[in-house]
Write a protein that holds these residues in place. Sequence first.
Motif, short mmCIF file in Angstrom:
data_model
loop_
_atom_site.label_atom_id
_atom_site.label_comp_id
_atom_site.label_asym_id
_atom_site.label_seq_id
_atom_site.Cartn_x
_atom_site.Cartn_y
_atom_site.Cartn_z
N PRO A 139 28.54 -90.30 -85.97
CA PRO A 139 27.66 -89.47 -85.14
C PRO A 139 27.10 -88.31 -85.95
O PRO A 139 27.72 -87.85 -86.91
CB PRO A 139 28.59 -88.99 -84.03
CG PRO A 139 29.95 -89.02 -84.62
CD PRO A 139 29.96 -90.18 -85.58
N GLY A 140 25.93 -87.82 -85.54
CA GLY A 140 25.25 -86.79 -86.30
C GLY A 140 26.05 -85.50 -86.39
O GLY A 140 26.57 -85.01 -85.39
N ILE A 141 26.15 -84.97 -87.60
CA ILE A 141 26.86 -83.72 -87.84
C ILE A 141 25.92 -82.79 -88.61
O ILE A 141 25.37 -83.17 -89.65
CB ILE A 141 28.15 -83.95 -88.64
CG1 ILE A 141 29.12 -84.82 -87.83
CG2 ILE A 141 28.81 -82.62 -89.00
CD1 ILE A 141 30.37 -85.22 -88.58
N THR A 142 25.72 -81.59 -88.10
CA THR A 142 24.84 -80.61 -88.73
C THR A 142 25.67 -79.51 -89.37
O THR A 142 26.52 -78.90 -88.71
CB THR A 142 23.87 -80.00 -87.71
OG1 THR A 142 23.09 -81.03 -87.10
CG2 THR A 142 22.93 -79.00 -88.38
N SER A 169 35.08 -73.32 -89.02
CA SER A 169 34.58 -73.92 -87.79
C SER A 169 34.54 -75.43 -87.92
O SER A 169 34.12 -75.97 -88.95
CB SER A 169 33.17 -73.39 -87.47
OG SER A 169 33.20 -72.01 -87.24
N GLN A 170 34.95 -76.11 -86.84
CA GLN A 170 34.88 -77.58 -86.82
C GLN A 170 33.47 -78.00 -86.43
O GLN A 170 32.97 -77.60 -85.37
CB GLN A 170 35.91 -78.14 -85.84
CG GLN A 170 35.96 -79.66 -85.83
CD GLN A 170 37.12 -80.18 -85.00
OE1 GLN A 170 38.22 -79.62 -85.03
NE2 GLN A 170 36.87 -81.23 -84.24
N LEU A 171 32.83 -78.79 -87.26
CA LEU A 171 31.43 -79.18 -87.04
C LEU A 171 31.29 -80.53 -86.35
O LEU A 171 30.24 -80.81 -85.78
CB LEU A 171 30.69 -79.22 -88.39
CG LEU A 171 30.77 -77.95 -89.24
CD1 LEU A 171 30.04 -78.14 -90.55
CD2 LEU A 171 30.22 -76.74 -88.47
N GLY A 172 32.28 -81.35 -86.41
CA GLY A 172 32.20 -82.68 -85.82
C GLY A 172 33.20 -83.60 -86.49
O GLY A 172 34.02 -83.16 -87.31
N GLN A 173 33.13 -84.87 -86.13
CA GLN A 173 34.07 -85.85 -86.69
C GLN A 173 33.35 -87.14 -87.03
O GLN A 173 32.69 -87.74 -86.18
CB GLN A 173 35.20 -86.12 -85.71
CG GLN A 173 36.33 -86.98 -86.27
CD GLN A 173 37.49 -87.09 -85.31
OE1 GLN A 173 37.31 -87.17 -84.10
NE2 GLN A 173 38.71 -87.11 -85.85
#
Length: 262
Positions: A139-142, A169-173
Amino acid sequence: MSSAAMHIARTGLDAQDMRMRVISNNLANVNTTGYKRDRAAFETLAYQTVTSPGAPSTAETKYATGLNLGTGVRIQGTARIDTQGAMQTTGNSLDLALDGDGYFQVQMPGGTLGYTRAGNFSRSPQGLIVTSEGYQVMPGITVPEGATAITVGTDGTVSASIPGQAAASQLGQIQVASFPNTAGLLQGGDNYLTETAASGAANLGVAGVDGRGGVRQGMLEASNVNVVEELVDMIETQRAYEVNSKMITATDEMLKYVNQNI
């Protein structure tokens, strides 16, 4: 005299030529990140049954063995060998490798999804994590502008230090895709595979869970091509090609002798 032997030898030439193409492609991709070598699989062509086993030989006896004449060989298909390549340390924070089974999922042009083992990713001008071709990793992570110390955990969790924030900071997985039948994936260009009816639907999940490989940051998976093994296969293919070529020559000489002397 029949020229069937010549036609059979021709099928052997065609099959060995195709096998040589497979080997050539393997050697050409020896340094391609995440490349999986192919293996050519052979199968026999239809047999001509002259005498069936068990057919009556006389009124009281039956043939113990039959007489079947083959008509040649062909390449049945190519099988991708999915053994893992060696892990190469790069130190680049967005170079990722999968230690185990699974594939990274990327958004291809036209909205289709592609799957790859090549994790040499980078950041787009918009901060998205993308492949070298600019395809978005799903999935898209910015990654925000100015973010530093990007880290990717073994479960695919992406974190970074943001200016003005004390904690990372957690940006995504990043998720990992698995398939019921990886051999059924369709090989395309640029290191990408696509889903087919034979592969089954992609099953996305967390890296390191349910048999999926864990993510290794700062590393890339090398090609699993063994140069020595490919060279041995190349020599074997060359010898088989020569034998089939000699068979055509020998058959031609036999037919020439029959035409000139009988």
